[in-house]
Design an enzyme around this catalytic site. Sequence first.
Site, short mmCIF file in Angstrom:
data_model
loop_
_atom_site.label_atom_id
_atom_site.label_comp_id
_atom_site.label_asym_id
_atom_site.label_seq_id
_atom_site.Cartn_x
_atom_site.Cartn_y
_atom_site.Cartn_z
N ASP A 34 -2.41 3.12 10.82
CA ASP A 34 -1.73 4.37 10.48
C ASP A 34 -0.23 4.15 10.51
OD1 ASP A 34 -1.34 4.22 13.22
OD2 ASP A 34 -1.79 6.32 13.60
N ASP B 285 -0.45 2.64 15.81
CA ASP B 285 -1.14 2.65 17.10
C ASP B 285 -2.65 2.83 16.93
OD1 ASP B 285 -1.08 5.31 16.33
OD2 ASP B 285 -0.47 6.08 18.29
N SER C 237 3.71 9.70 13.18
CA SER C 237 2.43 9.04 12.92
C SER C 237 2.08 9.08 11.44
CB SER C 237 1.34 9.67 13.78
OG SER C 237 0.13 8.97 13.66
#
Length: 454
Positions: free
Chosen positions: A243, A247, A99
């Site tokens: 990001d 997502d 992420s």
Amino acid sequence: MAADLSQIVKAYDVRGVVPDQWDETLAEQFGAAFARVTGAAAIVVGHDMRPSSPGLSGAFARGAAALGVDVTEIGLCSTDQLYYASGALDLPGAMFTASHNPAQYNGIKMCRAGAAPVGQDTGLADIRALVESWLAQGAPPSLTAAGALTRRETLDDYAAHLRSLVDLSAIRPLKVVVDAGNGMGGHTVPTVFEGLPLTLVPMYFELDGTFPNHEANPLDPANIVDLQQRVRAEGADIGIAFDGDADRCFVVDENGDPVSPSAITALVAARELAKHGGSGTVIHNLITSWTVPEVVRENGGTPVRTRVGHSFIKEEMAKSGAIFGGEHSAHYYFRDFWNADTGMLAALHVLAALGGQQGPLSGLVEQYDRYVGSGEINSTVADQQARLAAIRAAYEGQDGVTLDELDGLTVTTADWWFNVRASNTEPLLRLNAEARDQQTMEKTRDAALAIIRA
């Protein structure tokens, strides 16, 4: 390598530094364990743009295939694109991403068929236990008939599915600045936005897992400064930041001012309720704004309050049949997207709402931004439970004050509320406060902080 899985297997995913904490050899064992725990005949695997992602993803696929499982590799994708593949193909899936973590990190987000989440209580603990046993006793035996490894492109189908869920046919032309943060939004946005009446101004669309321009975490105000400046310079209608694995999405208005994720949750909730006939359940976590349940009720829906964390949201959505869910962290979940989170679908909803009327975004979101919030404030403490007990002692029994412990401690009155939660991984307490006006919010915030930091 001598791996300590307690350091990398988290509550919802696998995450750690490569190669110090885990590597391709370990990824291969995770692939075999995932195959064993899901019991699936086939799985789907994708990865982000981090330098280590292709190798780790390929090793995971080999590990699963060695146990006779057919693996569909979709290559570069956003996390919600992997969820799309899991849902559309009805296969368990694994996404290689960390992420917004720094470049040296990587991780695995896993799901069962239909994008159902895999967390500690839904398979992740079993996967960890299997890998630990193999590390101690030797790797699992490979089958003589290995599964097939096949490549499949899903980006066009993913984009078409998202576009089928939001009517953008009649929107007015809009100028949109998108900051992909060198993450997967640079891969997905051009295809998803193709053919729409949008003038796209791309920022940092080059896929680069070293994040040369800024950290790919739009919740940190420092990481949207470039976007805010560009929106003003371009005279754009809206700015959107994604990001690293795309997502989550974060929105700024035409003035470059941030739009709170709670306001986006309320806006999208109203649209989803209208789409579903003016009724339905909407999930929100307990630190979203008071605005969210108010808007849900005003639009015929039933709000349901949950703990913070995507596993709780997804679990409650599945249990209640909710049509939508939103979090303060800019995760947005849709029943029409297998209850999974997709920042891209939320972004399309905002574009449809903005383009469906003539006013600016700042005016549109005013009705969804009714209170004053503190944002999340972290405090390092020596004893989390002692500080929480001190807060409870300070407010318990006061007239007009209610306390609940759904997640941490929430203290509520008619004019303000605050929540204090302990971090699971650091010696921190996290404070969120909200009130009907700025002065009351500051007074509430400062009173809580004085006890936390005493």
